[in-house]
Scaffold this active site. Structure first.
Site, short mmCIF file in Angstrom:
data_model
loop_
_atom_site.label_atom_id
_atom_site.label_comp_id
_atom_site.label_asym_id
_atom_site.label_seq_id
_atom_site.Cartn_x
_atom_site.Cartn_y
_atom_site.Cartn_z
N LYS A 48 30.35 -121.48 70.42
CA LYS A 48 29.65 -120.22 70.69
C LYS A 48 29.86 -119.31 69.49
O LYS A 48 30.98 -118.89 69.20
CB LYS A 48 30.21 -119.55 71.95
CG LYS A 48 30.03 -120.37 73.22
CD LYS A 48 30.68 -119.71 74.42
CE LYS A 48 30.52 -120.53 75.69
NZ LYS A 48 31.19 -119.91 76.85
N LYS A 70 28.37 -112.35 73.51
CA LYS A 70 29.34 -111.93 74.54
C LYS A 70 30.74 -111.80 73.96
O LYS A 70 31.54 -110.97 74.38
CB LYS A 70 29.29 -112.87 75.73
CG LYS A 70 29.63 -114.33 75.43
CD LYS A 70 31.08 -114.66 75.63
CE LYS A 70 31.39 -116.11 75.32
NZ LYS A 70 32.80 -116.44 75.60
N THR A 72 34.16 -112.88 79.99
CA THR A 72 34.85 -112.67 78.72
C THR A 72 35.28 -111.22 78.53
O THR A 72 36.28 -110.95 77.88
CB THR A 72 33.94 -113.11 77.56
OG1 THR A 72 33.46 -114.43 77.82
CG2 THR A 72 34.69 -113.13 76.24
N ARG A 122 40.46 -114.30 75.04
CA ARG A 122 41.05 -114.04 73.73
C ARG A 122 40.37 -112.86 73.03
O ARG A 122 41.03 -112.07 72.36
CB ARG A 122 40.95 -115.29 72.85
CG ARG A 122 41.75 -116.47 73.36
CD ARG A 122 41.72 -117.62 72.37
NE ARG A 122 40.38 -118.15 72.16
CZ ARG A 122 39.86 -119.16 72.84
NH1 ARG A 122 40.56 -119.73 73.80
NH2 ARG A 122 38.64 -119.60 72.60
N VAL A 124 41.28 -119.38 68.94
CA VAL A 124 40.34 -118.69 68.06
C VAL A 124 39.57 -117.64 68.84
O VAL A 124 38.98 -117.93 69.88
CB VAL A 124 39.34 -119.70 67.44
CG1 VAL A 124 38.33 -118.97 66.56
CG2 VAL A 124 40.08 -120.75 66.63
N GLU A 166 36.45 -116.06 68.66
CA GLU A 166 35.21 -116.32 67.92
C GLU A 166 34.47 -115.04 67.53
O GLU A 166 33.72 -115.01 66.56
CB GLU A 166 34.27 -117.20 68.76
CG GLU A 166 34.72 -118.64 68.90
CD GLU A 166 34.23 -119.50 67.75
OE1 GLU A 166 34.02 -118.97 66.64
OE2 GLU A 166 34.06 -120.71 67.97
#
Length: 331
Positions: free
Chosen positions: A108, A191, A248, A255, A279, A281
């Site tokens: 993503k 997102k 998210t 994260r 990670v 992203e």
């Protein structure tokens, strides 16, 4: 009567998501081969049957094979689940012995150097190879445990969508097909950026009202960009848009939200990244997403603010003041 052999699948990437997908594929009746780039990690996974770094306490089924040999992982695979971070996708795809089996991309994001979405990277490197994207509101640790979840498999290839759903879907992991891969990819990328903003709002003590407003307006940004790139507005209201954004931007295991909270509390990006497992992203995606949007004349005020916050050009307070000072208009 003997049972038919389990269909072989390749899962590339032995992080949390790749490991969870291999566990789900085995649960659904497939025979996944999990590829780890690092030989030491592959050996540890094969020996211990557990990804102690990312999914401690959850054992791999005996039907999950583990290897560091990319060719062996892909041999005879019905399709290839590529579960590596978006910024590493090109490097992994370049290594594939080819032409590969159909590709199912689970990254993503937006590639920082080229501003390409995952399927665009795959089409550049492997033109003509069928490809899909798997996306949705899924935390890896919950998928690994077999908790109920849903996701979407998006592709212009209806047969591939059906095949993926048949082989890795199960009653506890409901896979919907989708024929808007552009909208699904934009949702998966945006997102993460919006979740950093949502976390920063909470970290700065600005309250849940502010987070709800920001997430809602972020969804509007996501939808505008998806449409400008050729997607459909209704995709933003689905699993890969609203569903993934809600998870998210509010889930305690996110994260990206955790990183945003650290920034909102006054920590530097370096400190926030050091405290993040795996990670986030959204860090690499934010400037790439804003640049891709600018190329099609779409404004992303929230994502722009996140990009500047990450670059050190803006504080959380300044970002919120700028967003609140924008001209008022009808929703």
């Amino acid at each position: 009567m003997p049972r038919p052999p389990r269909p072989r699948l390749a899962v590339l990437g032995a992080g949390a998501w790749g490991t969870a997908l291999a566990m789900q594929a085995a649960r659904a009746g497939a025979a996944p081969v999990l590829w780890a780039r690092d030989p030491a990690r592959a050996a540890a996974l094969a020996r211990e049957r557990e990804n102690r770094r990312y999914l401690p306490g959850l054992r791999l089924a005996e039907t999950v094979a583990v290897t560091e040999d990319l060719g062996a992982a892909m041999a005879g695979a019905a399709f290839v689940l590529v579960a590596v971070p978006a910024q590493h996708l090109r490097a992994v795809l370049r290594r594939l012995p080819g032409p590969p089996a159909p590709l199912v991309l689970c990254a993503k994001g937006v590639e920082r150097e080229t501003l390409r979405l995952p399927l665009e990277v795959a089409a550049e490197l492997w033109p003509g190879v069928p490809a899909a994207v798997l996306s949705g509101p899924n935390f890896a640790h919950e998928i690994a445990r077999g908790l109920p979840a849903a996701a979407v498999v998006a592709s212009r290839d209806a047969a591939l969508r059906g095949r993926v759903g048949d082989l890795i879907g199960s009653p506890g992991f409901r896979l919907y097909g989708g024929d808007d891969p552009v909208g699904v990819q934009v949702g998966g990328a945006a997102k993460n950026v919006i979740a950093i903003a949502a976390g920063a709002v909470i970290g700065a003590g600005l309250g849940e009202n502010a987070r709800a407003a920001l997430v809602t307006r972020g969804l509007a940004e996501l939808s505008r960009l998806a449409v400008a790139l050729g997607g459909r507005p209704e995709t933003a209201a689905g699993l890969s848009g609203l569903g993934d954004l809600l998870l998210t931007a509010t889930g305690p295991a996110s994260r990206n939200t955790a990183l945003g909270m650290a920034l909102g509390q006054g920590r530097s990006l370096e400190e926030a990244l050091a405290a993040t497992r795996g990670v986030a992203e959204g860090v690499a995606t934010a400037p790439a997403l804003v640049a891709r949007a600018a190329g099609v004349g779409v404004e992303l005020p929230i994502c722009q603010a996140v990009a500047e916050l990450l670059a050190g050009g803006l504080t959380v307070g300044e970002a919120m003041a700028r967003l609140l000072a924008r001209p008022r208009r009808d929703e």
